[in-house]
Motif scaffolding. Structure first.
Motif, PDB file in Angstrom:
ATOM      1  N   LEU A 141     -38.934  14.078  -7.201  1.00 31.02           N
ATOM      2  CA  LEU A 141     -39.183  14.625  -8.284  1.00 31.02           C
ATOM      3  C   LEU A 141     -39.389  13.763  -9.385  1.00 31.02           C
ATOM      4  O   LEU A 141     -40.183  14.122 -10.067  1.00 31.02           O
ATOM      5  CB  LEU A 141     -37.721  15.196  -8.638  1.00 31.02           C
ATOM      6  N   ALA A 142     -39.492  12.431  -9.223  1.00 30.65           N
ATOM      7  CA  ALA A 142     -40.083  11.504 -10.131  1.00 30.65           C
ATOM      8  C   ALA A 142     -41.505  11.442 -10.017  1.00 30.65           C
ATOM      9  O   ALA A 142     -42.315  11.393 -10.739  1.00 30.65           O
ATOM     10  CB  ALA A 142     -39.429  10.148  -9.658  1.00 30.65           C
ATOM     11  N   ARG A 143     -41.912  11.584  -8.761  1.00 33.35           N
ATOM     12  CA  ARG A 143     -43.250  11.605  -8.488  1.00 33.35           C
ATOM     13  C   ARG A 143     -43.931  12.929  -8.979  1.00 33.35           C
ATOM     14  O   ARG A 143     -45.139  13.106  -9.567  1.00 33.35           O
ATOM     15  CB  ARG A 143     -43.944  11.416  -6.879  1.00 33.35           C
ATOM     16  N   LEU A 144     -43.240  13.951  -8.913  1.00 31.68           N
ATOM     17  CA  LEU A 144     -43.545  15.338  -9.249  1.00 31.68           C
ATOM     18  C   LEU A 144     -43.995  15.153 -10.852  1.00 31.68           C
ATOM     19  O   LEU A 144     -44.952  15.924 -11.267  1.00 31.68           O
ATOM     20  CB  LEU A 144     -42.731  16.245  -9.111  1.00 31.68           C
ATOM     21  N   GLU A 145     -43.192  14.215 -11.645  1.00 29.38           N
ATOM     22  CA  GLU A 145     -43.315  14.457 -12.913  1.00 29.38           C
ATOM     23  C   GLU A 145     -44.751  13.983 -13.185  1.00 29.38           C
ATOM     24  O   GLU A 145     -45.599  14.240 -14.249  1.00 29.38           O
ATOM     25  CB  GLU A 145     -42.239  13.665 -13.545  1.00 29.38           C
ATOM     26  N   GLU A 146     -45.010  12.701 -12.577  1.00 31.54           N
ATOM     27  CA  GLU A 146     -46.145  12.268 -12.933  1.00 31.54           C
ATOM     28  C   GLU A 146     -47.267  12.882 -12.618  1.00 31.54           C
ATOM     29  O   GLU A 146     -48.180  13.074 -13.284  1.00 31.54           O
ATOM     30  CB  GLU A 146     -46.352  10.718 -11.962  1.00 31.54           C
ATOM     31  N   LEU A 147     -47.311  13.600 -11.401  1.00 35.17           N
ATOM     32  CA  LEU A 147     -48.632  14.549 -10.863  1.00 35.17           C
ATOM     33  C   LEU A 147     -48.672  15.561 -11.773  1.00 35.17           C
ATOM     34  O   LEU A 147     -49.687  16.116 -12.035  1.00 35.17           O
ATOM     35  CB  LEU A 147     -48.062  14.766  -9.625  1.00 35.17           C
ATOM     36  N   GLY A 148     -47.446  16.308 -12.142  1.00 32.57           N
ATOM     37  CA  GLY A 148     -47.608  17.445 -13.053  1.00 32.57           C
ATOM     38  C   GLY A 148     -48.120  17.338 -14.259  1.00 32.57           C
ATOM     39  O   GLY A 148     -49.002  18.090 -14.855  1.00 32.57           O
ATOM     40  N   LYS A 149     -47.813  16.211 -15.011  1.00 38.18           N
ATOM     41  CA  LYS A 149     -48.418  15.747 -16.003  1.00 38.18           C
ATOM     42  C   LYS A 149     -49.838  15.386 -15.991  1.00 38.18           C
ATOM     43  O   LYS A 149     -50.651  15.872 -17.020  1.00 38.18           O
ATOM     44  CB  LYS A 149     -47.785  14.624 -16.945  1.00 38.18           C
ATOM     45  N   ALA A 150     -50.278  14.892 -14.932  1.00 38.23           N
ATOM     46  CA  ALA A 150     -51.406  14.512 -14.871  1.00 38.23           C
ATOM     47  C   ALA A 150     -52.373  15.884 -14.477  1.00 38.23           C
ATOM     48  O   ALA A 150     -53.772  15.758 -15.023  1.00 38.23           O
ATOM     49  CB  ALA A 150     -52.002  13.626 -13.503  1.00 38.23           C
ATOM     50  N   ALA A 151     -51.772  16.729 -13.933  1.00 35.01           N
ATOM     51  CA  ALA A 151     -52.209  17.980 -13.773  1.00 35.01           C
ATOM     52  C   ALA A 151     -52.589  18.950 -14.740  1.00 35.01           C
ATOM     53  O   ALA A 151     -53.319  20.114 -14.714  1.00 35.01           O
ATOM     54  CB  ALA A 151     -51.777  18.852 -12.498  1.00 35.01           C
ATOM     55  N   GLY A 152     -52.007  18.644 -16.103  1.00 34.64           N
ATOM     56  CA  GLY A 152     -52.020  19.282 -17.232  1.00 34.64           C
ATOM     57  C   GLY A 152     -50.970  20.408 -17.479  1.00 34.64           C
ATOM     58  O   GLY A 152     -50.993  21.158 -18.417  1.00 34.64           O
ATOM     59  N   ALA A 153     -49.645  19.891 -16.697  1.00 36.99           N
ATOM     60  CA  ALA A 153     -48.394  20.682 -17.135  1.00 36.99           C
ATOM     61  C   ALA A 153     -48.031  20.525 -18.674  1.00 36.99           C
ATOM     62  O   ALA A 153     -48.221  19.417 -19.070  1.00 36.99           O
ATOM     63  CB  ALA A 153     -47.499  20.321 -16.256  1.00 36.99           C
ATOM     64  N   ARG A 154     -47.663  21.703 -19.364  1.00 40.98           N
ATOM     65  CA  ARG A 154     -47.208  21.465 -20.570  1.00 40.98           C
ATOM     66  C   ARG A 154     -46.117  20.474 -20.758  1.00 40.98           C
ATOM     67  O   ARG A 154     -45.953  19.847 -21.655  1.00 40.98           O
ATOM     68  CB  ARG A 154     -46.974  22.820 -21.277  1.00 40.98           C
ATOM     69  N   ARG A 155     -45.186  20.840 -20.020  1.00 43.84           N
ATOM     70  CA  ARG A 155     -43.881  20.121 -19.988  1.00 43.84           C
ATOM     71  C   ARG A 155     -43.340  20.027 -18.313  1.00 43.84           C
ATOM     72  O   ARG A 155     -43.477  20.757 -17.510  1.00 43.84           O
ATOM     73  CB  ARG A 155     -42.974  20.486 -20.743  1.00 43.84           C
ATOM     74  N   VAL A 156     -42.904  18.819 -17.904  1.00 43.05           N
ATOM     75  CA  VAL A 156     -42.086  18.876 -16.755  1.00 43.05           C
ATOM     76  C   VAL A 156     -40.741  18.183 -16.984  1.00 43.05           C
ATOM     77  O   VAL A 156     -40.457  17.302 -17.615  1.00 43.05           O
ATOM     78  CB  VAL A 156     -42.579  17.656 -15.679  1.00 43.05           C
ATOM     79  N   LEU A 157     -39.697  19.190 -16.834  1.00 42.12           N
ATOM     80  CA  LEU A 157     -38.251  18.906 -17.283  1.00 42.12           C
ATOM     81  C   LEU A 157     -37.434  18.825 -16.170  1.00 42.12           C
ATOM     82  O   LEU A 157     -37.496  19.647 -15.267  1.00 42.12           O
ATOM     83  CB  LEU A 157     -37.929  20.227 -18.254  1.00 42.12           C
ATOM     84  N   ARG A 158     -36.627  17.860 -16.219  1.00 42.79           N
ATOM     85  CA  ARG A 158     -35.654  17.608 -15.093  1.00 42.79           C
ATOM     86  C   ARG A 158     -34.358  18.540 -15.467  1.00 42.79           C
ATOM     87  O   ARG A 158     -34.122  18.296 -16.367  1.00 42.79           O
ATOM     88  CB  ARG A 158     -35.132  16.104 -14.937  1.00 42.79           C
ATOM     89  N   LEU A 159     -33.836  19.070 -14.186  1.00 43.37           N
ATOM     90  CA  LEU A 159     -32.802  20.087 -14.452  1.00 43.37           C
ATOM     91  C   LEU A 159     -31.327  19.534 -14.106  1.00 43.37           C
ATOM     92  O   LEU A 159     -31.491  18.644 -13.019  1.00 43.37           O
ATOM     93  CB  LEU A 159     -33.128  21.345 -13.585  1.00 43.37           C
ATOM     94  N   ALA A 160     -30.463  19.665 -14.812  1.00 44.34           N
ATOM     95  CA  ALA A 160     -29.099  19.183 -14.398  1.00 44.34           C
ATOM     96  C   ALA A 160     -28.323  20.333 -13.578  1.00 44.34           C
ATOM     97  O   ALA A 160     -27.589  20.982 -13.814  1.00 44.34           O
ATOM     98  CB  ALA A 160     -28.541  18.968 -15.727  1.00 44.34           C
TER      99      ALA A 160
END
Length: 204
Positions: free
Chosen positions: A64-83
């Motif tokens: 998920l940490a890697r996903l946050e990086e990749l998502g932002k690089a791909a242009g995601a408006r927001r990547v939010l970690r869920l509790a």
């Protein structure tokens, strides 16, 4: 939600108990790009197809940490970690699914008395045996909510053409599904409202 739908649809009756048992949300990208990003992140899986612009991903903390990086690089408006307490609706839940299958082995699932939409298939299911199978698969497979919305939208369109009046209700806590429904092409056809307080029920 699935448990309540099963009870309401007459698939099985709850007798004072329940048999139902970490993710992040990627906003601003369509589901297919998110699936590719999740695959590249490692042990991460698209788990909830909430809308054309929001997909929930389950996975390990590292993925998920890697996903946050990749998502932002791909242009995601927001990547939010869920509790959340676990990587639900993903292969990481297989051990739990195996145990759950044992728990409900002797539970009778009747054919539903109403239209029942499956999170696993995204379609209507009319067989109790298939619903039981999907209840197990539900732990390890993604929630196809956008597909279910399309099926429900078609039911509403057909019903309205026949003179029926429709209201979409969201029982249980919160109003997330109402918001997701509003963003679909069907949101203009019929409104959705939460039903989670006594006053809501009184106003039905």
């Amino acid at each position: 939600g699935g448990e309540g739908a099963l009870d309401y649809g007459g698939t099985f009756c709850l007798n004072g108990g329940t048999v139902f048992a970490a993710g992040g949300s990627v906003m601003g990208l369509a589901p297919d790009p998110v699936k590719e990003i999740a695959k590249a992140a490692g042990e991460a899986y698209a788990a909830n197809m909430n809308s054309v612009k929001q997909t929930v991903v389950s996975g390990t903390a590292e993925a998920l940490a890697r996903l946050e990086e990749l998502g932002k690089a791909a242009g995601a408006r927001r990547v939010l970690r869920l509790a959340v307490a676990g990587p639900y609706h993903s292969p990481l839940m297989q051990a739990a699914a195996d145990e759950f299958e044992k728990i409900i082995a002797d539970v009778q699932f009747n054919d539903p008395k109403t239209v029942f939409l499956s999170n696993v298939t995204g379609k209507a299911v009319d067989s109790g045996s298939e619903i039981k199978k999907n209840a197990i698969l539900h732990l390890t497979n993604p929630v196809l909510w956008t597909d279910e919305e399309a099926v429900l939208g078609k039911l509403i369109q057909d019903g309205q053409a026949a003179g029926e009046e429709w209201t979409v209700l969201e029982p249980g806590p919160g109003k997330v599904l109402c918001g997701l429904w509003k963003d679909t092409e069907f949101g203009s056809l019929v409104s959705a409202q939460p039903v989670n307080l006594a006053e809501h029920i009184a106003n039905l």
